[in-house]
Structures are given as C-alpha cells and as structure tokens.
Design a protein around this motif. Structure first.
Motif, PDB file in Angstrom:
ATOM      1  N   TRP A   1       8.668   8.606  -0.194  1.00 11.86           N
ATOM      2  CA  TRP A   1       7.858   8.971  -1.350  1.00 11.86           C
ATOM      3  C   TRP A   1       6.524   8.242  -1.359  1.00 11.86           C
ATOM      4  O   TRP A   1       5.515   8.793  -1.814  1.00 11.86           O
ATOM      5  CB  TRP A   1       8.633   8.758  -2.649  1.00 11.86           C
ATOM      6  N   LEU A   2       6.486   7.032  -0.840  1.00 13.95           N
ATOM      7  CA  LEU A   2       5.223   6.324  -0.702  1.00 13.95           C
ATOM      8  C   LEU A   2       4.299   7.061   0.266  1.00 13.95           C
ATOM      9  O   LEU A   2       3.103   7.223   0.009  1.00 13.95           O
ATOM     10  CB  LEU A   2       5.463   4.891  -0.220  1.00 13.95           C
ATOM     11  N   ALA A   3       4.856   7.542   1.372  1.00 11.67           N
ATOM     12  CA  ALA A   3       4.065   8.300   2.347  1.00 11.67           C
ATOM     13  C   ALA A   3       3.563   9.604   1.730  1.00 11.67           C
ATOM     14  O   ALA A   3       2.399   9.989   1.920  1.00 11.67           O
ATOM     15  CB  ALA A   3       4.890   8.579   3.600  1.00 11.67           C
ATOM     16  N   VAL A   4       4.426  10.293   0.993  1.00 10.37           N
ATOM     17  CA  VAL A   4       4.010  11.538   0.329  1.00 10.37           C
ATOM     18  C   VAL A   4       2.883  11.254  -0.659  1.00 10.37           C
ATOM     19  O   VAL A   4       1.875  11.968  -0.693  1.00 10.37           O
ATOM     20  CB  VAL A   4       5.209  12.212  -0.370  1.00 10.37           C
ATOM     21  N   PHE A   5       3.042  10.197  -1.448  1.00  7.07           N
ATOM     22  CA  PHE A   5       2.001   9.839  -2.414  1.00  7.07           C
ATOM     23  C   PHE A   5       0.676   9.558  -1.716  1.00  7.07           C
ATOM     24  O   PHE A   5      -0.374  10.019  -2.144  1.00  7.07           O
ATOM     25  CB  PHE A   5       2.444   8.619  -3.242  1.00  7.07           C
ATOM     26  N   MET A   6       0.740   8.802  -0.632  1.00  2.00           N
ATOM     27  CA  MET A   6      -0.484   8.461   0.091  1.00  2.00           C
ATOM     28  C   MET A   6      -1.164   9.699   0.658  1.00  2.00           C
ATOM     29  O   MET A   6      -2.373   9.888   0.501  1.00  2.00           O
ATOM     30  CB  MET A   6      -0.189   7.481   1.219  1.00  2.00           C
ATOM     31  N   VAL A   7      -0.386  10.550   1.306  1.00  2.00           N
ATOM     32  CA  VAL A   7      -0.975  11.739   1.927  1.00  2.00           C
ATOM     33  C   VAL A   7      -1.544  12.672   0.862  1.00  2.00           C
ATOM     34  O   VAL A   7      -2.666  13.188   1.009  1.00  2.00           O
ATOM     35  CB  VAL A   7       0.065  12.464   2.811  1.00  2.00           C
TER      36      VAL A   7
ATOM     37  N   PRO B   1     -11.124  12.874  11.749  1.00  2.75           N
ATOM     38  CA  PRO B   1     -10.027  12.047  12.267  1.00  2.75           C
ATOM     39  C   PRO B   1      -9.017  11.645  11.190  1.00  2.75           C
ATOM     40  O   PRO B   1      -7.834  11.460  11.475  1.00  2.75           O
ATOM     41  CB  PRO B   1     -10.737  10.816  12.840  1.00  2.75           C
ATOM     42  N   THR B   2      -9.475  11.548   9.957  1.00  2.00           N
ATOM     43  CA  THR B   2      -8.587  11.175   8.867  1.00  2.00           C
ATOM     44  C   THR B   2      -7.455  12.182   8.699  1.00  2.00           C
ATOM     45  O   THR B   2      -6.342  11.805   8.331  1.00  2.00           O
ATOM     46  CB  THR B   2      -9.395  11.059   7.557  1.00  2.00           C
ATOM     47  N   VAL B   3      -7.718  13.427   8.991  1.00  2.85           N
ATOM     48  CA  VAL B   3      -6.680  14.452   8.884  1.00  2.85           C
ATOM     49  C   VAL B   3      -5.536  14.141   9.857  1.00  2.85           C
ATOM     50  O   VAL B   3      -4.357  14.250   9.496  1.00  2.85           O
ATOM     51  CB  VAL B   3      -7.276  15.858   9.148  1.00  2.85           C
ATOM     52  N   PHE B   4      -5.863  13.736  11.058  1.00  2.69           N
ATOM     53  CA  PHE B   4      -4.828  13.374  12.031  1.00  2.69           C
ATOM     54  C   PHE B   4      -4.056  12.138  11.579  1.00  2.69           C
ATOM     55  O   PHE B   4      -2.839  12.060  11.726  1.00  2.69           O
ATOM     56  CB  PHE B   4      -5.442  13.141  13.414  1.00  2.69           C
ATOM     57  N   TYR B   5      -4.775  11.151  11.037  1.00  2.00           N
ATOM     58  CA  TYR B   5      -4.111   9.935  10.575  1.00  2.00           C
ATOM     59  C   TYR B   5      -3.176  10.235   9.404  1.00  2.00           C
ATOM     60  O   TYR B   5      -2.084   9.677   9.322  1.00  2.00           O
ATOM     61  CB  TYR B   5      -5.141   8.875  10.194  1.00  2.00           C
ATOM     62  N   LEU B   6      -3.590  11.126   8.529  1.00  4.41           N
ATOM     63  CA  LEU B   6      -2.717  11.513   7.419  1.00  4.41           C
ATOM     64  C   LEU B   6      -1.488  12.273   7.923  1.00  4.41           C
ATOM     65  O   LEU B   6      -0.397  12.125   7.371  1.00  4.41           O
ATOM     66  CB  LEU B   6      -3.486  12.346   6.393  1.00  4.41           C
ATOM     67  N   PHE B   7      -1.663  13.077   8.956  1.00  7.44           N
ATOM     68  CA  PHE B   7      -0.505  13.762   9.529  1.00  7.44           C
ATOM     69  C   PHE B   7       0.481  12.756  10.122  1.00  7.44           C
ATOM     70  O   PHE B   7       1.693  12.941  10.025  1.00  7.44           O
ATOM     71  CB  PHE B   7      -0.933  14.776  10.597  1.00  7.44           C
ATOM     72  N   ALA B   8      -0.035  11.678  10.709  1.00  3.19           N
ATOM     73  CA  ALA B   8       0.839  10.632  11.247  1.00  3.19           C
ATOM     74  C   ALA B   8       1.642   9.989  10.119  1.00  3.19           C
ATOM     75  O   ALA B   8       2.857   9.779  10.251  1.00  3.19           O
ATOM     76  CB  ALA B   8       0.022   9.577  11.986  1.00  3.19           C
TER      77      ALA B   8
ATOM     78  N   TRP C   1       2.366  11.385   7.265  1.00  2.00           N
ATOM     79  CA  TRP C   1       3.299  12.417   6.808  1.00  2.00           C
ATOM     80  C   TRP C   1       4.519  12.481   7.735  1.00  2.00           C
ATOM     81  O   TRP C   1       5.655  12.605   7.268  1.00  2.00           O
ATOM     82  CB  TRP C   1       2.609  13.777   6.757  1.00  2.00           C
ATOM     83  N   SER C   2       4.300  12.381   9.022  1.00  2.29           N
ATOM     84  CA  SER C   2       5.400  12.431   9.988  1.00  2.29           C
ATOM     85  C   SER C   2       6.333  11.236   9.826  1.00  2.29           C
ATOM     86  O   SER C   2       7.557  11.378   9.922  1.00  2.29           O
ATOM     87  CB  SER C   2       4.856  12.462  11.416  1.00  2.29           C
ATOM     88  N   ILE C   3       5.770  10.067   9.570  1.00  3.54           N
ATOM     89  CA  ILE C   3       6.598   8.890   9.321  1.00  3.54           C
ATOM     90  C   ILE C   3       7.414   9.099   8.055  1.00  3.54           C
ATOM     91  O   ILE C   3       8.610   8.802   8.012  1.00  3.54           O
ATOM     92  CB  ILE C   3       5.726   7.622   9.217  1.00  3.54           C
ATOM     93  N   GLY C   4       6.777   9.617   7.033  1.00  2.05           N
ATOM     94  CA  GLY C   4       7.493   9.886   5.785  1.00  2.05           C
ATOM     95  C   GLY C   4       8.610  10.897   5.970  1.00  2.05           C
ATOM     96  O   GLY C   4       9.700  10.744   5.413  1.00  2.05           O
TER      97      GLY C   4
ATOM     98  N   ALA D   1      -0.486  12.393  16.870  1.00  3.93           N
ATOM     99  CA  ALA D   1      -1.453  12.415  15.772  1.00  3.93           C
ATOM    100  C   ALA D   1      -2.426  11.241  15.877  1.00  3.93           C
ATOM    101  O   ALA D   1      -3.644  11.418  15.740  1.00  3.93           O
ATOM    102  CB  ALA D   1      -0.725  12.390  14.427  1.00  3.93           C
ATOM    103  N   LEU D   2      -1.902  10.040  16.109  1.00  6.24           N
ATOM    104  CA  LEU D   2      -2.789   8.880  16.233  1.00  6.24           C
ATOM    105  C   LEU D   2      -3.663   8.979  17.477  1.00  6.24           C
ATOM    106  O   LEU D   2      -4.847   8.616  17.454  1.00  6.24           O
ATOM    107  CB  LEU D   2      -1.979   7.586  16.269  1.00  6.24           C
ATOM    108  N   GLY D   3      -3.093   9.468  18.571  1.00  5.93           N
ATOM    109  CA  GLY D   3      -3.864   9.616  19.806  1.00  5.93           C
ATOM    110  C   GLY D   3      -5.007  10.594  19.647  1.00  5.93           C
ATOM    111  O   GLY D   3      -6.159  10.294  20.021  1.00  5.93           O
TER     112      GLY D   3
END
Length: 166
Positions: free
Chosen positions: A18-24, A64-71, A73-76, A102-104
């Motif tokens: 839920w923290l990851a969802v909130f952040m994204v 690039p922020t879009v890719f970082y947010l996807f990372a 989201w994937s962790i979440g 995503a990070l790469g």
C-alpha cells in the motif's frame, strides 16, 4: 519460521504494497498535473506562457520517472503477492526481472535518451550524454537485478530437478 512470524511478514508485505501504491499514485498524479493537465488547460485557453517546444522538453526530462515509478509499482505488486501467501522464489524472480528492466531503461533514458531527444528538440545544442550519476547508478543496479533474477530463475529450475530426483 513460526506462524506468528509468517503472519507478521505478510502484514508488513501488505503494508509495503500500500505504501508503494500510494507513492506511485501520488507522484504519478503530481507528474500528470505538472506536465499534462495544467499545461494542456493553459494551452487550450491560450494562456500558456512558454512555447510548446519548451513544454515538450519538460515532458522529455520527466520521462525516466515513469520507468522508476513502474519499478516501485512492480515491487509493490510483488509484496502484495507475498502478503497473499505466494511462494517467495517465483515471486522474487518475476519482481527482480521487472524492477531490473524498469530501472535499467530509466537509467539509460536518463543518461542517453533524454539528452539526445533534447538535442533534436533544441536544434542540436548539448552533449551526447548527460553524466547523471544517479541515473547511471540506477541503470547499473537495474541491470544487476535483472541478471540476479535470471540466476534465481535458473536456481529454481535446478532445485525443481533435484526435488524430482529425490
């Protein structure tokens, strides 16, 4: 691991999800507001103070922020799967690969893509690469995570073969 420890681990995974969802969602909403909604409304009204080329340059810098947010989201998503009791090894393999990619890609885009697209937008000014240490670091970590995911996947296959022999 006792049942109490397992339950505590699952609760923490659910909280982290839920923290990851909130952040994204919050960061994604702010990015959409800053780079899409507000400029779009201002352009529609004819009140946008800058040229559309300048707006496009700002959007490119934020890509690039879009890719970082996807990372994130994937962790979440992986934490959500673990909180539901899914096996750690296959969940971790899938998460490491997705987060690594995503990070790469975010790192590569940050270091090479953004600068070269900006060169196109601004008519050839600027360098070929932007030596963004954070972007380089995230790109390298992403590559390493992707490779570790492959190693873990192979280890899981070997373990399955050994389990079948016994």
């Amino acid at each position: 691991m006792s049942q109490a420890e397992t339950d505590r681990f699952r609760r923490r995974c659910a909280q982290f999800r839920w923290l990851a969802v909130f952040m994204v969602v919050s960061v994604g909403a702010l990015l959409a507001l800053m780079y899409l909604l507000a400029p779009g409304l201002l352009m529609a009204r004819g009140d946008y103070p800058e040229s559309p080329t300048r707006w496009l340059a700002q959007v490119v810098w934020a890509l690039p922020t879009v890719f970082y947010l996807f990372a994130v989201w994937s962790i979440g998503a992986a934490m959500g799967q673990l909180s539901k009791g899914r096996l750690i090894q296959p969940t971790l393999v899938h998460a490491l690969r997705r987060v690594g990619l995503a990070l790469g890609f975010g790192g590569l885009l940050s270091v090479f893509g953004v600068t070269n697209v900006m060169r196109l937008i601004e008519g050839g000014r600027g360098g070929w690469a932007y030596f963004d240490v954070a972007g380089m670091t995230l790109g390298m970590i992403g590559g390493a995570l992707f490779l570790l995911g492959g190693v873990m996947e192979q280890a899981g296959k070997v373990q399955a073969e050994l389990d079948e022999m016994i």
